[in-house]
Scaffold this motif. Structure first.
Motif, PDB file in Angstrom:
ATOM      1  N   ILE A  60       0.849  -1.204   0.000  1.00  0.00           N
ATOM      2  CA  ILE A  60       0.000   0.000   0.000  1.00  0.00           C
ATOM      3  C   ILE A  60       0.880   1.248   0.000  1.00  0.00           C
ATOM      4  N   ARG A  61       1.939   1.257   0.831  1.00  0.00           N
ATOM      5  CA  ARG A  61       2.868   2.404   0.836  1.00  0.00           C
ATOM      6  C   ARG A  61       3.600   2.512  -0.495  1.00  0.00           C
ATOM      7  N   LEU A  62       3.988   1.372  -1.063  1.00  0.00           N
ATOM      8  CA  LEU A  62       4.661   1.368  -2.366  1.00  0.00           C
ATOM      9  C   LEU A  62       3.764   2.019  -3.414  1.00  0.00           C
ATOM     10  N   ARG A  63       2.514   1.627  -3.432  1.00  0.00           N
ATOM     11  CA  ARG A  63       1.561   2.183  -4.406  1.00  0.00           C
ATOM     12  C   ARG A  63       1.337   3.672  -4.162  1.00  0.00           C
ATOM     13  N   GLN A  64       1.298   4.099  -2.900  1.00  0.00           N
ATOM     14  CA  GLN A  64       1.152   5.525  -2.587  1.00  0.00           C
ATOM     15  C   GLN A  64       2.368   6.317  -3.070  1.00  0.00           C
ATOM     16  N   ASN A  65       3.549   5.736  -2.921  1.00  0.00           N
ATOM     17  CA  ASN A  65       4.781   6.431  -3.318  1.00  0.00           C
ATOM     18  C   ASN A  65       5.010   6.441  -4.823  1.00  0.00           C
ATOM     19  N   LEU A  66       4.592   5.388  -5.514  1.00  0.00           N
ATOM     20  CA  LEU A  66       4.952   5.249  -6.931  1.00  0.00           C
ATOM     21  C   LEU A  66       3.770   5.063  -7.873  1.00  0.00           C
ATOM     22  N   GLY A  67       2.580   5.079  -7.363  1.00  0.00           N
ATOM     23  CA  GLY A  67       1.406   4.775  -8.175  1.00  0.00           C
ATOM     24  C   GLY A  67       1.263   5.603  -9.437  1.00  0.00           C
ATOM     25  N   GLU A  68       1.779   6.820  -9.422  1.00  0.00           N
ATOM     26  CA  GLU A  68       1.649   7.711 -10.573  1.00  0.00           C
ATOM     27  C   GLU A  68       2.851   7.651 -11.520  1.00  0.00           C
ATOM     28  N   MET A  69       3.872   6.900 -11.175  1.00  0.00           N
ATOM     29  CA  MET A  69       5.059   6.831 -12.040  1.00  0.00           C
ATOM     30  C   MET A  69       4.756   5.959 -13.255  1.00  0.00           C
ATOM     31  N   ARG A  70       4.908   6.550 -14.410  1.00  0.00           N
ATOM     32  CA  ARG A  70       4.506   5.921 -15.666  1.00  0.00           C
ATOM     33  C   ARG A  70       5.231   4.610 -15.962  1.00  0.00           C
ATOM     34  N   HIS A  71       6.498   4.522 -15.672  1.00  0.00           N
ATOM     35  CA  HIS A  71       7.279   3.343 -16.054  1.00  0.00           C
ATOM     36  C   HIS A  71       7.537   2.398 -14.891  1.00  0.00           C
ATOM     37  N   ALA A  72       6.770   2.562 -13.812  1.00  0.00           N
ATOM     38  CA  ALA A  72       6.862   1.650 -12.670  1.00  0.00           C
ATOM     39  C   ALA A  72       5.620   0.758 -12.662  1.00  0.00           C
ATOM     40  N   HIS A  73       5.849  -0.541 -12.713  1.00  0.00           N
ATOM     41  CA  HIS A  73       4.762  -1.521 -12.704  1.00  0.00           C
ATOM     42  C   HIS A  73       4.821  -2.252 -11.361  1.00  0.00           C
ATOM     43  N   LEU A  74       3.755  -2.118 -10.559  1.00  0.00           N
ATOM     44  CA  LEU A  74       3.769  -2.584  -9.178  1.00  0.00           C
ATOM     45  C   LEU A  74       2.935  -3.849  -9.026  1.00  0.00           C
ATOM     46  N   PHE A  75       3.493  -4.814  -8.278  1.00  0.00           N
ATOM     47  CA  PHE A  75       2.828  -6.098  -8.072  1.00  0.00           C
ATOM     48  C   PHE A  75       2.919  -6.498  -6.603  1.00  0.00           C
ATOM     49  N   ASN A  76       1.781  -6.892  -6.036  1.00  0.00           N
ATOM     50  CA  ASN A  76       1.740  -7.383  -4.656  1.00  0.00           C
ATOM     51  C   ASN A  76       1.930  -8.903  -4.695  1.00  0.00           C
ATOM     52  N   LEU A  77       3.167  -9.308  -4.980  1.00  0.00           N
ATOM     53  CA  LEU A  77       3.522 -10.724  -5.138  1.00  0.00           C
ATOM     54  C   LEU A  77       4.867 -11.003  -4.495  1.00  0.00           C
ATOM     55  N   ALA A  78       5.087 -12.275  -4.180  1.00  0.00           N
ATOM     56  CA  ALA A  78       6.388 -12.719  -3.665  1.00  0.00           C
ATOM     57  C   ALA A  78       7.028 -13.646  -4.693  1.00  0.00           C
ATOM     58  N   PHE A  79       8.329 -13.832  -4.567  1.00  0.00           N
ATOM     59  CA  PHE A  79       9.066 -14.753  -5.423  1.00  0.00           C
ATOM     60  C   PHE A  79       9.570 -15.922  -4.586  1.00  0.00           C
ATOM     61  N   SER A  80       9.588 -17.111  -5.198  1.00  0.00           N
ATOM     62  CA  SER A  80      10.072 -18.304  -4.515  1.00  0.00           C
ATOM     63  C   SER A  80      10.538 -19.312  -5.551  1.00  0.00           C
ATOM     64  N   ASN A  81      11.208 -20.327  -5.087  1.00  0.00           N
ATOM     65  CA  ASN A  81      11.610 -21.405  -5.988  1.00  0.00           C
ATOM     66  C   ASN A  81      10.545 -22.495  -6.060  1.00  0.00           C
ATOM     67  N   THR A  82       9.421 -22.295  -5.358  1.00  0.00           N
ATOM     68  CA  THR A  82       8.306 -23.239  -5.422  1.00  0.00           C
ATOM     69  C   THR A  82       7.008 -22.463  -5.595  1.00  0.00           C
ATOM     70  N   THR A  83       5.979 -23.137  -6.105  1.00  0.00           N
ATOM     71  CA  THR A  83       4.670 -22.505  -6.224  1.00  0.00           C
ATOM     72  C   THR A  83       3.868 -22.804  -4.958  1.00  0.00           C
ATOM     73  N   GLY A  84       2.911 -21.954  -4.681  1.00  0.00           N
ATOM     74  CA  GLY A  84       2.058 -22.183  -3.527  1.00  0.00           C
ATOM     75  C   GLY A  84       1.889 -20.925  -2.699  1.00  0.00           C
ATOM     76  N   LYS A  85       1.307 -21.126  -1.540  1.00  0.00           N
ATOM     77  CA  LYS A  85       1.089 -20.014  -0.607  1.00  0.00           C
ATOM     78  C   LYS A  85       1.953 -20.232   0.611  1.00  0.00           C
ATOM     79  N   SER A  86       2.284 -19.109   1.253  1.00  0.00           N
ATOM     80  CA  SER A  86       3.111 -19.162   2.447  1.00  0.00           C
ATOM     81  C   SER A  86       2.729 -18.028   3.364  1.00  0.00           C
ATOM     82  N   ILE A  87       3.120 -18.127   4.601  1.00  0.00           N
ATOM     83  CA  ILE A  87       2.878 -17.058   5.567  1.00  0.00           C
ATOM     84  C   ILE A  87       4.072 -16.118   5.538  1.00  0.00           C
ATOM     85  N   LEU A  88       3.797 -14.833   5.421  1.00  0.00           N
ATOM     86  CA  LEU A  88       4.842 -13.816   5.429  1.00  0.00           C
ATOM     87  C   LEU A  88       4.893 -13.210   6.828  1.00  0.00           C
ATOM     88  N   PHE A  89       5.987 -13.416   7.511  1.00  0.00           N
ATOM     89  CA  PHE A  89       6.173 -12.859   8.850  1.00  0.00           C
ATOM     90  C   PHE A  89       6.816 -11.492   8.742  1.00  0.00           C
TER      91      PHE A  89
END
Length: 120
Positions: free
Chosen positions: A89-118
């Protein structure tokens, strides 16, 4: 023998901290101290004038993304990924209007699935 180790403990602790700083460990959230800016300037200089696609994995509040867009050739794209919903949410507030910034609320991993983010 044990007394000698205790006597040198302070020295070894300072050496350990200096080693971590030298390897850019522990300052990852501060791009001015992590080595990321140096790397970004090297890449921008090496590929001067060419359009670049940059991935900011763990974008936090978007500081690196802002620097990347400013340092690279106009029209370069930055894809910023932040797994924490609250931080995104803060990332989108800071950069939401930047034309060449593409924002994604995603994580990267070497496996597929869901996980808990601490977070703290």
């Amino acid at each position: 023998m044990c007394a000698g180790k205790k006597r040198l403990q302070r020295f070894f602790s300072m050496l350990h901290r200096a080693s971590l700083v030298g390897m850019n460990i522990g300052a990852g959230a501060e791009i001015a101290h992590s080595g990321e800016l140096c790397t970004l300037h090297f890449v921008a200089k090496k590929f001067h004038g060419r359009l670049l696609i940059i991935f900011d994995i763990g974008a936090l509040n978007g500081e690196y993304t802002k620097y990347a867009i400013g340092a690279c050739a106009p029209g370069s794209e930055v894809f910023a990924f932040e797994p924490s919903r609250r931080t995104f949410i803060r990332l989108r507030q800071n950069l939401g209007e930047m034309r060449h910034a593409h924002l994604f609320n995603l994580a990267f991993s070497n496996t597929t699935g869901k996980s808990i983010l601490f977070s703290s």
